[in-house]
Design a protein around this motif. Structure first.
Motif, PDB file in Angstrom:
ATOM      1  N   VAL A  60      85.519  54.438 -21.213  1.00 17.45           N
ATOM      2  CA  VAL A  60      86.482  53.697 -21.954  1.00 17.45           C
ATOM      3  C   VAL A  60      86.255  54.450 -23.605  1.00 17.45           C
ATOM      4  CG1 VAL A  60      87.544  51.873 -22.834  1.00 17.45           C
ATOM      5  CG2 VAL A  60      87.359  52.200 -20.307  1.00 17.45           C
ATOM      6  N   GLN A  61      87.251  54.799 -24.434  1.00 14.16           N
ATOM      7  CA  GLN A  61      87.038  54.986 -25.827  1.00 14.16           C
ATOM      8  C   GLN A  61      87.636  53.831 -26.693  1.00 14.16           C
ATOM      9  OE1 GLN A  61      85.163  57.759 -26.697  1.00 14.16           O
ATOM     10  NE2 GLN A  61      85.038  57.946 -24.446  1.00 14.16           N
ATOM     11  N   THR A  62      86.982  53.512 -27.883  1.00 15.86           N
ATOM     12  CA  THR A  62      87.302  52.535 -28.606  1.00 15.86           C
ATOM     13  C   THR A  62      88.960  52.531 -28.859  1.00 15.86           C
ATOM     14  OG1 THR A  62      85.282  51.699 -29.443  1.00 15.86           O
ATOM     15  CG2 THR A  62      87.270  50.955 -30.614  1.00 15.86           C
ATOM     16  N   GLY A  63      89.814  51.596 -28.988  1.00 16.60           N
ATOM     17  CA  GLY A  63      91.057  51.762 -29.159  1.00 16.60           C
ATOM     18  C   GLY A  63      91.997  52.604 -27.995  1.00 16.60           C
ATOM     19  N   GLU A  64      91.544  52.974 -27.035  1.00 16.34           N
ATOM     20  CA  GLU A  64      92.282  53.818 -26.328  1.00 16.34           C
ATOM     21  C   GLU A  64      93.412  53.228 -25.286  1.00 16.34           C
ATOM     22  OE1 GLU A  64      91.204  55.685 -21.448  1.00 16.34           O
ATOM     23  OE2 GLU A  64      89.694  55.581 -22.995  1.00 16.34           O
ATOM     24  N   TYR A  65      93.340  52.046 -25.317  1.00 17.53           N
ATOM     25  CA  TYR A  65      94.457  51.096 -24.992  1.00 17.53           C
ATOM     26  C   TYR A  65      94.324  49.678 -25.393  1.00 17.53           C
ATOM     27  CZ  TYR A  65      91.461  49.573 -20.972  1.00 17.53           C
ATOM     28  OH  TYR A  65      90.631  49.330 -19.896  1.00 17.53           O
ATOM     29  N   ARG A 110      97.333  42.562 -27.344  1.00 13.98           N
ATOM     30  CA  ARG A 110      96.968  42.042 -28.627  1.00 13.98           C
ATOM     31  C   ARG A 110      95.399  42.370 -28.928  1.00 13.98           C
ATOM     32  NH1 ARG A 110      99.752  37.293 -26.904  1.00 13.98           N
ATOM     33  NH2 ARG A 110      98.049  36.472 -26.039  1.00 13.98           N
ATOM     34  N   MET A 111      94.723  42.957 -27.819  1.00 17.62           N
ATOM     35  CA  MET A 111      93.358  43.237 -27.995  1.00 17.62           C
ATOM     36  C   MET A 111      93.143  44.642 -27.452  1.00 17.62           C
ATOM     37  SD  MET A 111      91.655  39.712 -26.316  1.00 17.62           S
ATOM     38  CE  MET A 111      90.056  40.219 -26.600  1.00 17.62           C
ATOM     39  N   LYS A 112      92.451  45.369 -28.516  1.00 13.31           N
ATOM     40  CA  LYS A 112      92.027  46.786 -28.273  1.00 13.31           C
ATOM     41  C   LYS A 112      90.662  46.750 -27.574  1.00 13.31           C
ATOM     42  CE  LYS A 112      94.652  49.066 -31.919  1.00 13.31           C
ATOM     43  NZ  LYS A 112      94.507  49.762 -33.161  1.00 13.31           N
ATOM     44  N   VAL A 113      90.620  47.703 -26.465  1.00 15.10           N
ATOM     45  CA  VAL A 113      89.100  47.552 -25.962  1.00 15.10           C
ATOM     46  C   VAL A 113      88.338  48.378 -26.777  1.00 15.10           C
ATOM     47  CG1 VAL A 113      90.260  47.943 -23.807  1.00 15.10           C
ATOM     48  CG2 VAL A 113      90.035  50.106 -24.946  1.00 15.10           C
ATOM     49  N   VAL A 114      87.020  48.053 -26.653  1.00 14.46           N
ATOM     50  CA  VAL A 114      85.990  48.527 -27.266  1.00 14.46           C
ATOM     51  C   VAL A 114      84.889  49.315 -26.861  1.00 14.46           C
ATOM     52  CG1 VAL A 114      84.157  47.707 -29.094  1.00 14.46           C
ATOM     53  CG2 VAL A 114      86.370  46.654 -29.084  1.00 14.46           C
ATOM     54  N   ALA A 115      84.445  50.435 -27.042  1.00 17.00           N
ATOM     55  CA  ALA A 115      83.487  51.214 -26.734  1.00 17.00           C
ATOM     56  C   ALA A 115      81.957  50.608 -27.115  1.00 17.00           C
ATOM     57  CB  ALA A 115      83.545  52.799 -26.742  1.00 17.00           C
ATOM     58  N   LYS A 116      80.960  50.472 -26.364  1.00 12.02           N
ATOM     59  CA  LYS A 116      79.748  49.905 -26.759  1.00 12.02           C
ATOM     60  C   LYS A 116      78.594  51.037 -26.400  1.00 12.02           C
ATOM     61  CE  LYS A 116      79.116  46.233 -28.268  1.00 12.02           C
ATOM     62  NZ  LYS A 116      79.015  44.942 -27.833  1.00 12.02           N
ATOM     63  N   ARG A 117      77.619  51.027 -27.343  1.00 13.81           N
ATOM     64  CA  ARG A 117      76.293  51.979 -26.898  1.00 13.81           C
ATOM     65  C   ARG A 117      75.732  51.083 -25.868  1.00 13.81           C
ATOM     66  NH1 ARG A 117      75.846  51.733 -32.433  1.00 13.81           N
ATOM     67  NH2 ARG A 117      74.110  50.437 -32.383  1.00 13.81           N
ATOM     68  N   TRP A 118      75.096  51.997 -24.854  1.00 15.91           N
ATOM     69  CA  TRP A 118      74.488  51.228 -23.604  1.00 15.91           C
ATOM     70  C   TRP A 118      73.366  50.538 -24.383  1.00 15.91           C
ATOM     71  CZ3 TRP A 118      76.024  51.775 -18.811  1.00 15.91           C
ATOM     72  CH2 TRP A 118      75.185  51.188 -17.794  1.00 15.91           C
ATOM     73  N   ASN A 122      79.043  40.921 -26.408  1.00 16.94           N
ATOM     74  CA  ASN A 122      79.844  39.898 -27.255  1.00 16.94           C
ATOM     75  C   ASN A 122      80.417  38.773 -26.803  1.00 16.94           C
ATOM     76  OD1 ASN A 122      81.234  38.540 -29.170  1.00 16.94           O
ATOM     77  ND2 ASN A 122      81.713  40.603 -30.217  1.00 16.94           N
ATOM     78  N   PRO A 123      80.008  37.600 -26.600  1.00 16.83           N
ATOM     79  CA  PRO A 123      80.743  36.567 -25.794  1.00 16.83           C
ATOM     80  C   PRO A 123      82.125  36.496 -26.272  1.00 16.83           C
ATOM     81  CG  PRO A 123      79.261  35.655 -27.608  1.00 16.83           C
ATOM     82  CD  PRO A 123      78.928  37.141 -27.568  1.00 16.83           C
ATOM     83  N   GLU A 124      82.720  36.944 -27.355  1.00 10.69           N
ATOM     84  CA  GLU A 124      83.968  36.835 -27.931  1.00 10.69           C
ATOM     85  C   GLU A 124      84.994  37.897 -27.453  1.00 10.69           C
ATOM     86  OE1 GLU A 124      84.893  34.321 -29.798  1.00 10.69           O
ATOM     87  OE2 GLU A 124      82.540  33.708 -29.738  1.00 10.69           O
ATOM     88  N   LEU A 125      84.250  38.847 -26.679  1.00 10.16           N
ATOM     89  CA  LEU A 125      84.948  39.839 -25.961  1.00 10.16           C
ATOM     90  C   LEU A 125      84.592  40.038 -24.623  1.00 10.16           C
ATOM     91  CD1 LEU A 125      84.406  42.674 -28.755  1.00 10.16           C
ATOM     92  CD2 LEU A 125      86.605  41.184 -28.584  1.00 10.16           C
ATOM     93  N   PRO A 126      84.856  39.114 -23.736  1.00 12.61           N
ATOM     94  CA  PRO A 126      84.160  39.070 -22.307  1.00 12.61           C
ATOM     95  C   PRO A 126      84.810  40.225 -21.541  1.00 12.61           C
ATOM     96  CG  PRO A 126      85.750  37.197 -22.775  1.00 12.61           C
ATOM     97  CD  PRO A 126      85.510  37.921 -23.874  1.00 12.61           C
ATOM     98  N   ALA A 127      86.039  40.595 -21.858  1.00 14.01           N
ATOM     99  CA  ALA A 127      86.882  41.497 -20.838  1.00 14.01           C
ATOM    100  C   ALA A 127      87.070  42.752 -21.498  1.00 14.01           C
ATOM    101  CB  ALA A 127      88.199  40.963 -20.310  1.00 14.01           C
ATOM    102  N   THR A 128      86.716  42.997 -22.786  1.00 14.89           N
ATOM    103  CA  THR A 128      87.349  44.200 -23.600  1.00 14.89           C
ATOM    104  C   THR A 128      86.412  45.160 -23.962  1.00 14.89           C
ATOM    105  OG1 THR A 128      87.611  42.834 -25.650  1.00 14.89           O
ATOM    106  CG2 THR A 128      89.584  43.183 -23.898  1.00 14.89           C
ATOM    107  N   GLU A 129      85.154  44.849 -23.825  1.00 15.18           N
ATOM    108  CA  GLU A 129      83.979  45.784 -24.298  1.00 15.18           C
ATOM    109  C   GLU A 129      83.494  46.451 -23.064  1.00 15.18           C
ATOM    110  OE1 GLU A 129      81.308  43.728 -26.597  1.00 15.18           O
ATOM    111  OE2 GLU A 129      80.251  42.740 -24.779  1.00 15.18           O
ATOM    112  N   PHE A 130      83.193  47.930 -23.264  1.00 16.72           N
ATOM    113  CA  PHE A 130      82.788  48.659 -22.249  1.00 16.72           C
ATOM    114  C   PHE A 130      81.648  49.661 -22.582  1.00 16.72           C
ATOM    115  CE2 PHE A 130      87.411  47.717 -21.338  1.00 16.72           C
ATOM    116  CZ  PHE A 130      87.568  47.789 -19.996  1.00 16.72           C
TER     117      PHE A 130
END
Length: 609
Positions: free
Chosen positions: A138-143, A149-157, A162-170
């Motif tokens: 998943v790429q940041t902002g892909e959907y 209201r919340m864009k997905v966020v790609a994280k480095r391995w 982030n407890p504020e983004l429990p469902a949207t960081e990949f």
């Protein structure tokens, strides 16, 4: 008066007309020994016959008739000596007739698949275990997630969760990575079966808000990757369990379509939607969300169309993935106790039985496993689930005994006597066949990691791991526990697996490997009876045994060494020699064995002829 009834052969032998049962006692003279059962729901007593000795114990036998009107068949034992009564039930001895729920129980028909007992499971949260194909990530902002209201966020391995983004960081883990890790899992660690958290199309990283039950999320590799993973696992003789989330869907499932992401006329868009009655709406038109979460609309199984789609129809979801090319070996059912008709769990048992029936039609050896955070006795009587994620009967008491906290993270220092009583009570209320297929675990994607709960105390963690692999049931390792991966409460418990071996807790890793190897080598740890030998102070000891082999585990959770003298005469088999797994001989006296337990340590004793 010591009484013992091992619930495995040769002390329990099934037959067409009934079950040959053995009761073992410390003496025989002057005893009246009876088997109590309840055919036709009426108490019946059967005299038991003294048939000789079993090591230091006396053997009494009788045949228990199958209960033709009820399953399971229940029974207990009554012994009278000089006017005093002693009763033995599934949870231990009583001074009066035990409650029916406490009695031994055995099923004639509804028994778990035999292969499950021999497994070592490994639970994987796919986005956090291993990345096999970076192009799928998943790429940041892909959907935007959910309502948009919340864009997905790609994280480095390995970046912090982030407890504020429990469902949207990949983080980019996928099924290709799982497949490429099979050598590590099987050949290095010793794992034989995988349980994967949800993998079907969903906008979240946890995927408990399904949007498409018939497609693996393309960011995890799609259907082709699941087929390839399954094929390779079958070549290796490994088993695969998937997560079934059929109590609810996500709001973006085409059946619901709350945010208009699909061309379908979803249940929220029109009362005339073909899927309207698949969900529960009140008279004002408001839908019911799981546990109050409006992002997870609850399915209503009073709808014939939903029943056909999930389990009853020829291409129902639960059937589809049991078939080639996927051919999974069973399902773990998310919040299975909550599904049913209307806004609650109405008629729940009926649907769990129907799930079981459908899966067994596809594969007579399918494993039906439920998620229950709390006591689950009524689902584990044989006709519904083969086993559960054994939080109540294993994870909770072990957590309180070793980590000093309960499931709600409140302080709870459990006394060792009460620890043993908790285990006995939970184990004794279900058929032992089902106990042997309970999924025992220390932690999961929904709980803080055990290693964190014990303050990263390796010795305390090793004690818990020893219990995990020796206690009756199937051990399940939550990914990363074996290398000392830390993590607090959800979502922190879903950190990335650390593939840098320089960061691993090698002592803990080697302990996991040794216990897995021991479990595979010792049939009593997979199929044997269970017997508590000692529960006092900070020390707990127990035996696992079959007719031929026996292992004894003694654990000391305290900060001081403890000399323990264990009663071997209570076991129904005699071994001339005892040694530790490395082969060191242990001195013993007739009927007893004495060993020294260092602080926060355990000793394993293996009986040898």
């Amino acid at each position: 008066m010591f009484l013992l009834h091992p619930q495995v052969e040769p002390w329990l032998v099934r037959g067409e007309e009934g079950v040959k049962l053995t009761l073992l006692t410390e003496r025989s003279e002057g005893l009246t020994v009876m088997l109590r059962c309840e055919p036709d729901n009426e108490a019946r007593f059967i005299d038991m016959t003294h048939t000789g000795r079993e090591a230091e114990l006396h053997r009494f036998e009788a045949t228990l008739p199958w209960d033709s009107g009820n399953d399971p068949t229940v029974y207990c034992f009554k012994v009278i000596e000089e006017g005093k009564q002693y009763w033995l039930a599934g949870d231990g001895q009583h001074h009066r007739v035990p409650h029916r729920d406490q009695m031994f129980r055995i099923n004639r028909v509804d028994t778990p698949p035999t292969w499950v007992r021999d497994q070592v499971f490994y639970q994987i949260f796919p986005d956090r275990f291993c990345q096999g194909d970076p192009s799928l990530a998943v790429q940041t902002g892909e959907y935007t997630y959910g309502s948009g209201r919340m864009k997905v966020v790609a994280k480095r391995w390995g970046e912090p969760v982030n407890p504020e983004l429990p469902a949207t960081e990949f983080y980019g883990g996928d099924l290709i990575g799982v497949r490429r890790s099979l050598d590590y899992l099987q050949n290095e660690l010793g794992v034989t079966a995988l349980y994967l958290n949800p993998i079907f199309v969903s906008g979240s990283n946890h995927k408990y808000d399904t949007e498409d039950y018939y497609n693996v999320d393309p960011h995890l590799g799609g259907n082709e990757s699941l087929a390839a993973l399954s094929a390779e696992m079958k070549c290796r003789g490994m088993r695969l369990i998937l997560d079934a989330v059929v109590n609810h869907t996500g709001t973006n499932h085409p059946w619901f379509n709350l945010h208009g992401r699909h061309d379908s006329i979803g249940a929220t868009q029109s009362a005339k939607s073909p899927w309207r009655d698949w969900y529960y709406f009140d008279e004002a038109g408001y839908y019911y969300g799981w546990n109050g979460h409006k992002s997870l609309p609850v399915l209503d199984f009073s709808s014939r169309g939903l029943r056909d789609a999930i389990y009853a129809g020829p291409n129902a979801v639960l059937r589809h993935w049991m078939r080639a090319p996927y051919s999974i070996d069973g399902w773990r059912f998310d919040v299975i106790h909550m599904l049913g008709e209307g806004p609650g769990s109405n008629n729940n048992a009926h649907y769990v039985r129907e799930f079981r029936k459908a899966l067994r039609e596809e594969n007579p050896q399918a494993y039906v496993m439920g998620e229950h955070f709390n006591e689950a006795t009524r689902w584990l009587q044989g006709d519904q689930e083969d086993g559960a994620m054994n939080y109540y009967g294993f994870a909770h008491p072990v957590r309180e005994w070793l980590a000093g906290t309960d499931i709600a993270y409140h302080a709870a220092r459990l006394d060792t006597v009460e620890f043993g009583a908790w285990l006995d009570s939970a184990r004794g209320r279900i058929p032992y066949d089902n106990q042997l297929t309970q999924l025992n675990l220390l932690d999961s994607h929904d709980t803080a990691r055990f290693f964190t709960l014990v303050g990263t105390d390796t010795e305390a963690m090793k004690l818990a791991v020893s219990l995990l692999f020796a206690y009756p049931g199937v051990p399940c390792i939550y990914y990363g526990d074996e290398i000392g991966l830390e993590g607090g409460q959800d979502p922190d418990c879903r950190r990335c697996f650390d593939w840098d071996r320089n960061h691993w807790n090698r002592e803990l890793f080697e302990h996991y490997k040794a216990l897995i190897a021991l479990r595979k080598a010792r049939p009593e740890l997979r199929h044997g009876a269970y017997q508590t030998l000692l529960a006092e102070g900070d020390t707990y000891a127990f035996a696992r045994y079959t007719k031929e082999s026996v292992s004894v585990f003694a654990l000391n959770r305290g900060d001081r060494p403890h000399a323990v003298r264990l009663p071997l005469w209570v076991l129904p088999l005699h071994k001339k020699h005892w040694c530790a797994p490395g082969g060191e001989p242990i001195a013993n006296e007739p009927g007893w064995i004495t060993t020294i337990l260092p602080p926060r340590s355990h000793v394993i004793l293996l009986g040898e002829d």
